[in-house]
Design a protein around this motif. Structure first.
Motif, PDB file in Angstrom:
ATOM      1  N   ALA A 127       0.813  -1.219   0.000  1.00  0.00           N
ATOM      2  CA  ALA A 127       0.000   0.000   0.000  1.00  0.00           C
ATOM      3  C   ALA A 127       0.847   1.270   0.000  1.00  0.00           C
ATOM      4  O   ALA A 127       0.554   2.220  -0.741  1.00  0.00           O
ATOM      5  N   ASP A 128       1.889   1.296   0.812  1.00  0.00           N
ATOM      6  CA  ASP A 128       2.713   2.506   0.864  1.00  0.00           C
ATOM      7  C   ASP A 128       3.433   2.741  -0.456  1.00  0.00           C
ATOM      8  O   ASP A 128       3.650   3.893  -0.871  1.00  0.00           O
ATOM      9  N   GLY A 129       3.836   1.672  -1.111  1.00  0.00           N
ATOM     10  CA  GLY A 129       4.465   1.811  -2.413  1.00  0.00           C
ATOM     11  C   GLY A 129       3.496   2.383  -3.434  1.00  0.00           C
ATOM     12  O   GLY A 129       3.857   3.230  -4.257  1.00  0.00           O
ATOM     13  N   LYS A 130       2.261   1.929  -3.388  1.00  0.00           N
ATOM     14  CA  LYS A 130       1.254   2.476  -4.301  1.00  0.00           C
ATOM     15  C   LYS A 130       0.994   3.954  -3.991  1.00  0.00           C
ATOM     16  O   LYS A 130       0.743   4.758  -4.901  1.00  0.00           O
ATOM     17  N   THR A 131       1.029   4.307  -2.710  1.00  0.00           N
ATOM     18  CA  THR A 131       0.849   5.721  -2.354  1.00  0.00           C
ATOM     19  C   THR A 131       1.908   6.585  -3.014  1.00  0.00           C
ATOM     20  O   THR A 131       1.623   7.650  -3.576  1.00  0.00           O
ATOM     21  N   PHE A 132       3.144   6.118  -2.949  1.00  0.00           N
ATOM     22  CA  PHE A 132       4.246   6.856  -3.581  1.00  0.00           C
ATOM     23  C   PHE A 132       4.034   6.961  -5.086  1.00  0.00           C
ATOM     24  O   PHE A 132       4.151   8.053  -5.668  1.00  0.00           O
ATOM     25  N   VAL A 133       3.723   5.855  -5.725  1.00  0.00           N
ATOM     26  CA  VAL A 133       3.553   5.875  -7.182  1.00  0.00           C
ATOM     27  C   VAL A 133       2.383   6.775  -7.575  1.00  0.00           C
ATOM     28  O   VAL A 133       2.484   7.570  -8.523  1.00  0.00           O
ATOM     29  N   ASP A 134       1.276   6.686  -6.849  1.00  0.00           N
ATOM     30  CA  ASP A 134       0.124   7.543  -7.157  1.00  0.00           C
ATOM     31  C   ASP A 134       0.478   9.021  -6.973  1.00  0.00           C
ATOM     32  O   ASP A 134       0.016   9.885  -7.725  1.00  0.00           O
ATOM     33  N   PHE A 135       1.280   9.304  -5.954  1.00  0.00           N
ATOM     34  CA  PHE A 135       1.733  10.683  -5.713  1.00  0.00           C
ATOM     35  C   PHE A 135       2.509  11.196  -6.920  1.00  0.00           C
ATOM     36  O   PHE A 135       2.290  12.310  -7.414  1.00  0.00           O
TER      37      PHE A 135
END
Length: 437
Positions: free
Chosen positions: A369-377
């Protein structure tokens, strides 16, 4: 010098993970996984800055490389970022450089101009660059030669400790559009609401990416396409004045109170709850959020629209010493770290969104989830018009160090923001002149 922003294609590759799956296999290039090696007994040294957890991640990737290429052993030398460049310089001075190393853009011009780095384009049989967008590589080219391959792409971000905010009943403003005045007011409110137990922010004032962002918001750039200084004395003076006003109002931690020697997130001012927000490279959001029990949120820096000044940049660079005794094998290792999905199994997006679009697609499908947060950012920024990212010229490292010194002078009131801005321009121009002479 490079003049183009990083292509949307590369970053967007992570956003299309649901598209048709790409069947990727291990690379079969010289010395790379799947293809074996004829370089029996070769030991490659890689220098990287890391903490113990990150080093363990890299070790896993190198162990997998050795398993696929038993004739090549990779020795990782890792250290904290504060001592990295001194140790790297010592290795070069002693004539014993690492074969492969981390570099950042502001150092690349200096090492390349001294002939310390190999032109990676001269190893086509070992390092396959065909899948990489040219805009990604352009930021590592100097005088037509390629001195680095980005480990991934990233940008700077702000993180706020939501538990601190919840405990005092504060809610973040709309951080997609907030202004510096809103940033000021919100951080002052945090400090007041916590009774100065926690200060609103302790973000890294002289960090070059943040200074560059401020310059972009004011129609300037830290460096120009032709490698000259692009930021005026007044623009930097205004930036420093903003920080003085924030500190005087209580929204920023008091002068001299931040310990920049912490080597772990837990020991940092953010980790100890001394400040509620901090700057980070956005690709490290997962590390920070894990350390703070999932209480962080990743937000943008403030800035008056429409020019937010953000740039999507290489996270770090894989570079190769020109004096490597095993240049083909070293280039093949960089190929593995760039094009082989095996090398990403442990590190995922730790070093940014992979620059090989096919690898990025594969990695995106497995991110936590945190990795997806970074990518979405990152994708959210990429949807907007971004200023170009230029290769930092020789002398940029010295200029970054000088920014730190000037910020300290302003912090302790030994220099006014205006004096610091003027001193910066004079000394930065001198640094660039010395480096190019």
């Amino acid at each position: 010098m490079s003049a183009r922003p990083l292509s949307r294609r590369t970053t967007l590759a992570t956003g299309v993970a649901t598209a048709s799956a790409v069947a990727l296999t291990g690379c079969s290039r010289f010395g790379a996984s799947g293809g074996g090696t004829d370089a029996d007994g070769v030991e490659l040294t890689v220098m990287a800055w890391a903490d113990s957890k990150q080093a363990a991640v890299y070790e896993k990737a190198f162990a997998a490389y050795h398993e696929a290429n038993p004739g090549v052993t990779v020795k990782l030398e890792w250290m904290d970022v504060g001592s990295y460049q001194d140790k790297l310089n010592t290795r070069f001075a002693a004539g014993n450089p690492p074969d492969v190393m981390f570099l950042v853009g502001r150092w690349l011009g200096e090492y390349a101009s001294r002939g310390a780095l190999a032109d990676l384009a001269t190893f086509p049989d070992a390092l396959d660059l065909t899948a990489l967008d040219d805009s990604v590589l352009a930021s590592s080219r100097l005088d037509g030669k390629l001195y680095g391959v980005p480990t991934g792409t990233t940008c700077q971000g702000l993180v706020y400790n939501t538990k601190v905010l919840q405990d005092v009943g504060l809610t973040l403003p709309d951080t997609s559009t907030w202004t510096w005045q809103q940033f000021h007011d919100f951080n002052v409110a945090i400090t007041e609401a916590t009774g100065r137990a926690t200060y609103g922010t302790g973000y890294n004032i002289p960090w070059a990416p943040t200074v560059s962002l401020w310059a972009g918001q004011h129609g300037e750039s830290l460096y120009t396409e032709d490698g000259t200084l692009g930021m005026s004395a007044q623009t930097l003076a205004d930036y420093f004045q903003m920080t003085v006003d924030l500190r005087d109002a209580g929204g920023y931690a008091p002068a001299g109170s931040l310990d920049d020697q912490a080597t772990t997130v837990e020991d940092s001012a953010l980790g100890k709850g001394f400040v509620a927000s901090q700057t980070i490279p956005a690709n490290l959001f997962g590390d920070y959020n894990t350390a703070l029990d999932g209480n962080l949120t990743l937000v943008r820096f403030p800035g008056e629209v429409p020019t937010h000044g953000y740039q999507i940049t290489p996270t770090l660079l894989w570079s190769q010493a020109s004096g490597s005794k095993h240049p083909q094998e070293a280039a093949a290792l960089i190929d593995y770290l760039t094009n082989d999905p095996t090398s990403f199994e442990s590190r995922a997006a730790l070093l940014g969104v992979p620059v090989n679009p096919d690898i990025a697609t594969e990695v995106a499908a497995t991110l936590p989830a945190d990795g997806k947060t970074f990518v979405d950012f990152l994708l959210g920024l990429q949807d907007e018009e971004l200023p170009p990212y230029y290769l930092e010229p020789a002398g940029a490292g010295e200029i970054s160090d000088n920014l730190v010194s000037l910020a300290t002078e302003v912090e302790f009131g030994r220099m006014t923001p205006q004096q610091a801005g003027e001193r910066f321009v004079t000394e930065a121009q001198a640094s660039l002149a010395r480096a190019s002479s």
